[in-house]
Structure formats: C-alpha cells, structure tokens
Design a protein around this motif. Structure first.
Motif, PDB file in Angstrom:
ATOM      1  N   ARG A  19      40.385  18.423  35.451  1.00 41.72           N
ATOM      2  CA  ARG A  19      40.635  19.705  36.081  1.00 41.72           C
ATOM      3  C   ARG A  19      39.305  20.410  36.314  1.00 41.72           C
ATOM      4  O   ARG A  19      38.567  20.684  35.358  1.00 41.72           O
ATOM      5  CB  ARG A  19      41.550  20.596  35.244  1.00 41.72           C
ATOM      6  CG  ARG A  19      41.984  21.848  36.012  1.00 41.72           C
ATOM      7  CD  ARG A  19      42.930  22.728  35.234  1.00 41.72           C
ATOM      8  NE  ARG A  19      42.259  23.537  34.236  1.00 41.72           N
ATOM      9  CZ  ARG A  19      42.756  24.664  33.721  1.00 41.72           C
ATOM     10  NH1 ARG A  19      43.935  25.105  34.153  1.00 41.72           N
ATOM     11  NH2 ARG A  19      42.084  25.329  32.795  1.00 41.72           N
ATOM     12  N   LEU A  20      39.025  20.684  37.560  1.00 44.75           N
ATOM     13  CA  LEU A  20      37.826  21.423  37.923  1.00 44.75           C
ATOM     14  C   LEU A  20      38.133  22.912  37.969  1.00 44.75           C
ATOM     15  O   LEU A  20      39.232  23.316  38.356  1.00 44.75           O
ATOM     16  CB  LEU A  20      37.299  20.975  39.286  1.00 44.75           C
ATOM     17  CG  LEU A  20      37.018  19.488  39.466  1.00 44.75           C
ATOM     18  CD1 LEU A  20      36.435  19.239  40.846  1.00 44.75           C
ATOM     19  CD2 LEU A  20      36.111  18.962  38.385  1.00 44.75           C
ATOM     20  N   SER A  21      37.148  23.706  37.578  1.00 43.19           N
ATOM     21  CA  SER A  21      37.274  25.160  37.625  1.00 43.19           C
ATOM     22  C   SER A  21      36.119  25.749  38.420  1.00 43.19           C
ATOM     23  O   SER A  21      35.003  25.207  38.395  1.00 43.19           O
ATOM     24  CB  SER A  21      37.263  25.754  36.209  1.00 43.19           C
ATOM     25  OG  SER A  21      38.333  25.263  35.438  1.00 43.19           O
ATOM     26  N   CYS A  22      36.378  26.862  39.078  1.00 41.10           N
ATOM     27  CA  CYS A  22      35.348  27.562  39.835  1.00 41.10           C
ATOM     28  C   CYS A  22      35.528  29.054  39.602  1.00 41.10           C
ATOM     29  O   CYS A  22      36.529  29.640  40.052  1.00 41.10           O
ATOM     30  CB  CYS A  22      35.468  27.240  41.316  1.00 41.10           C
ATOM     31  SG  CYS A  22      34.411  28.243  42.390  1.00 41.10           S
ATOM     32  N   VAL A  23      34.588  29.643  38.904  1.00 40.89           N
ATOM     33  CA  VAL A  23      34.632  31.074  38.634  1.00 40.89           C
ATOM     34  C   VAL A  23      33.813  31.795  39.698  1.00 40.89           C
ATOM     35  O   VAL A  23      32.636  31.480  39.906  1.00 40.89           O
ATOM     36  CB  VAL A  23      34.092  31.393  37.236  1.00 40.89           C
ATOM     37  CG1 VAL A  23      34.147  32.901  36.995  1.00 40.89           C
ATOM     38  CG2 VAL A  23      34.898  30.659  36.171  1.00 40.89           C
ATOM     39  N   ALA A  24      34.450  32.761  40.353  1.00 40.34           N
ATOM     40  CA  ALA A  24      33.779  33.502  41.430  1.00 40.34           C
ATOM     41  C   ALA A  24      33.377  34.884  40.943  1.00 40.34           C
ATOM     42  O   ALA A  24      34.136  35.553  40.246  1.00 40.34           O
ATOM     43  CB  ALA A  24      34.709  33.619  42.629  1.00 40.34           C
ATOM     44  N   SER A  25      32.181  35.305  41.345  1.00 37.57           N
ATOM     45  CA  SER A  25      31.714  36.635  40.942  1.00 37.57           C
ATOM     46  C   SER A  25      32.194  37.706  41.917  1.00 37.57           C
ATOM     47  O   SER A  25      32.081  38.897  41.618  1.00 37.57           O
ATOM     48  CB  SER A  25      30.183  36.666  40.875  1.00 37.57           C
ATOM     49  OG  SER A  25      29.626  36.424  42.158  1.00 37.57           O
ATOM     50  N   GLY A  26      32.693  37.288  43.084  1.00 37.74           N
ATOM     51  CA  GLY A  26      33.187  38.234  44.067  1.00 37.74           C
ATOM     52  C   GLY A  26      34.684  38.099  44.236  1.00 37.74           C
ATOM     53  O   GLY A  26      35.334  37.239  43.643  1.00 37.74           O
ATOM     54  N   ARG A  27      35.233  38.985  45.075  1.00 35.13           N
ATOM     55  CA  ARG A  27      36.676  38.971  45.324  1.00 35.13           C
ATOM     56  C   ARG A  27      36.954  39.144  46.810  1.00 35.13           C
ATOM     57  O   ARG A  27      36.036  39.239  47.611  1.00 35.13           O
ATOM     58  CB  ARG A  27      37.349  40.116  44.546  1.00 35.13           C
ATOM     59  CG  ARG A  27      37.293  39.939  43.037  1.00 35.13           C
ATOM     60  CD  ARG A  27      38.066  41.041  42.319  1.00 35.13           C
ATOM     61  NE  ARG A  27      38.022  40.846  40.866  1.00 35.13           N
ATOM     62  CZ  ARG A  27      38.907  40.113  40.213  1.00 35.13           C
ATOM     63  NH1 ARG A  27      39.875  39.511  40.872  1.00 35.13           N
ATOM     64  NH2 ARG A  27      38.826  39.986  38.896  1.00 35.13           N
ATOM     65  N   ASN A  28      38.245  39.156  47.127  1.00 35.67           N
ATOM     66  CA  ASN A  28      38.699  39.439  48.489  1.00 35.67           C
ATOM     67  C   ASN A  28      38.267  38.374  49.481  1.00 35.67           C
ATOM     68  O   ASN A  28      37.958  38.692  50.632  1.00 35.67           O
ATOM     69  CB  ASN A  28      38.230  40.825  48.955  1.00 35.67           C
ATOM     70  CG  ASN A  28      38.738  41.928  48.052  1.00 35.67           C
ATOM     71  OD1 ASN A  28      39.900  41.899  47.627  1.00 35.67           O
ATOM     72  ND2 ASN A  28      37.887  42.882  47.724  1.00 35.67           N
ATOM     73  N   PHE A  29      38.284  37.137  49.032  1.00 36.64           N
ATOM     74  CA  PHE A  29      38.012  36.049  49.961  1.00 36.64           C
ATOM     75  C   PHE A  29      39.267  35.751  50.773  1.00 36.64           C
ATOM     76  O   PHE A  29      40.382  35.875  50.283  1.00 36.64           O
ATOM     77  CB  PHE A  29      37.591  34.787  49.199  1.00 36.64           C
ATOM     78  CG  PHE A  29      36.395  34.994  48.323  1.00 36.64           C
ATOM     79  CD1 PHE A  29      36.521  34.920  46.951  1.00 36.64           C
ATOM     80  CD2 PHE A  29      35.146  35.264  48.860  1.00 36.64           C
ATOM     81  CE1 PHE A  29      35.430  35.112  46.116  1.00 36.64           C
ATOM     82  CE2 PHE A  29      34.046  35.461  48.041  1.00 36.64           C
ATOM     83  CZ  PHE A  29      34.198  35.382  46.671  1.00 36.64           C
ATOM     84  N   ASN A  30      39.091  35.312  51.990  1.00 35.92           N
ATOM     85  CA  ASN A  30      40.231  34.923  52.809  1.00 35.92           C
ATOM     86  C   ASN A  30      40.729  33.528  52.451  1.00 35.92           C
ATOM     87  O   ASN A  30      41.901  33.214  52.642  1.00 35.92           O
ATOM     88  CB  ASN A  30      39.870  34.980  54.284  1.00 35.92           C
ATOM     89  CG  ASN A  30      39.607  36.389  54.744  1.00 35.92           C
ATOM     90  OD1 ASN A  30      38.463  36.829  54.802  1.00 35.92           O
ATOM     91  ND2 ASN A  30      40.655  37.139  55.073  1.00 35.92           N
TER      92      ASN A  30
END
Length: 118
Positions: A19-30
């Motif tokens: 299982r790969l994970s990706c933590v994003a520092s921003g929000r509101n991506f389309n």
C-alpha cells in the motif's frame, strides 16, 4: 509550496501486496493520482481520483489496484494486490488544480520504488 510525500514502496514477491501513501501539504486539488515509470520507459498513469470521486485505472492494473483518499489525513493511497514483476517501477504521486478544465498547478512527489520479484 505544495509538497507530496510518498511512502510504502519496497520489495515484494509476485502475488504479494503493498500500500502506497502520499501525504499532501496542500488541499483543494481537482484530482490526484498515481503514475509509474519503469527504467527506459515513459511515465504512465496508474490510477486517478477526482474530487468528484470518479476513478480511472490503467487497464493493466484494473481489478488489482485501488486508489482511495482520506480527506481528514490529506492522504492518497494506492492499494496494490496480486503484484506482478511488470509492476516494478518508481511510483509517483501527482496532484493537479484546474481552472476551466486547464491544469494551472501540477505537483509531483519524489517517487517511491516498487520492486516485484518473480
């Protein structure tokens, strides 16, 4: 500056799971997605998840991989089951913002290596 941090790659035998994970520092991506690039090959889409919860998968991973997102943790996942040697690649997390259907922001993680042994 938006940052995407992938984790969860590794070495696994054919038929195994990761299982790969990706933590994003921003929000509101389309949309957010996973891409992969094998040595000497182009980077290809693996799975895509839009903010409307629509998904799209490469034919080669349909039925084996599942993309999902935890909004509270701002984390994108890729569950990979029944892995095959041909899944070996560097996997990249991607996030985009659109305006009137045009990509105005495009972010990439640093990549995580997935190696599947036969």
């Amino acid at each position: 500056q938006v940052q995407l941090a992938e984790s969860g790659g590794g070495l696994v035998q054919a038929g195994g799971s990761l299982r790969l994970s990706c933590v994003a520092s921003g929000r509101n991506f389309n949309a957010m997605g996973w891409y992969r690039q094998a040595p000497g090959k182009q980077r290809d889409l693996v799975a895509l998840l839009t903010n409307a919860a629509a998904t799209n998968y490469a034919d080669s991973v349909k039925g084996r991989f599942t993309i999902s997102r935890d909004g509270a943790k701002n984390t994108l996942y890729l569950q990979m089951n029944n892995l095959k040697p041909e899944d070996t690649a560097v996997y990249y997390c991607n996030a985009v913002k659109l305006v009137l259907g045009t990509v105005v922001d495009d972010y990439w993680g640093q990549g995580t290596q997935v190696t599947v042994s036969s």
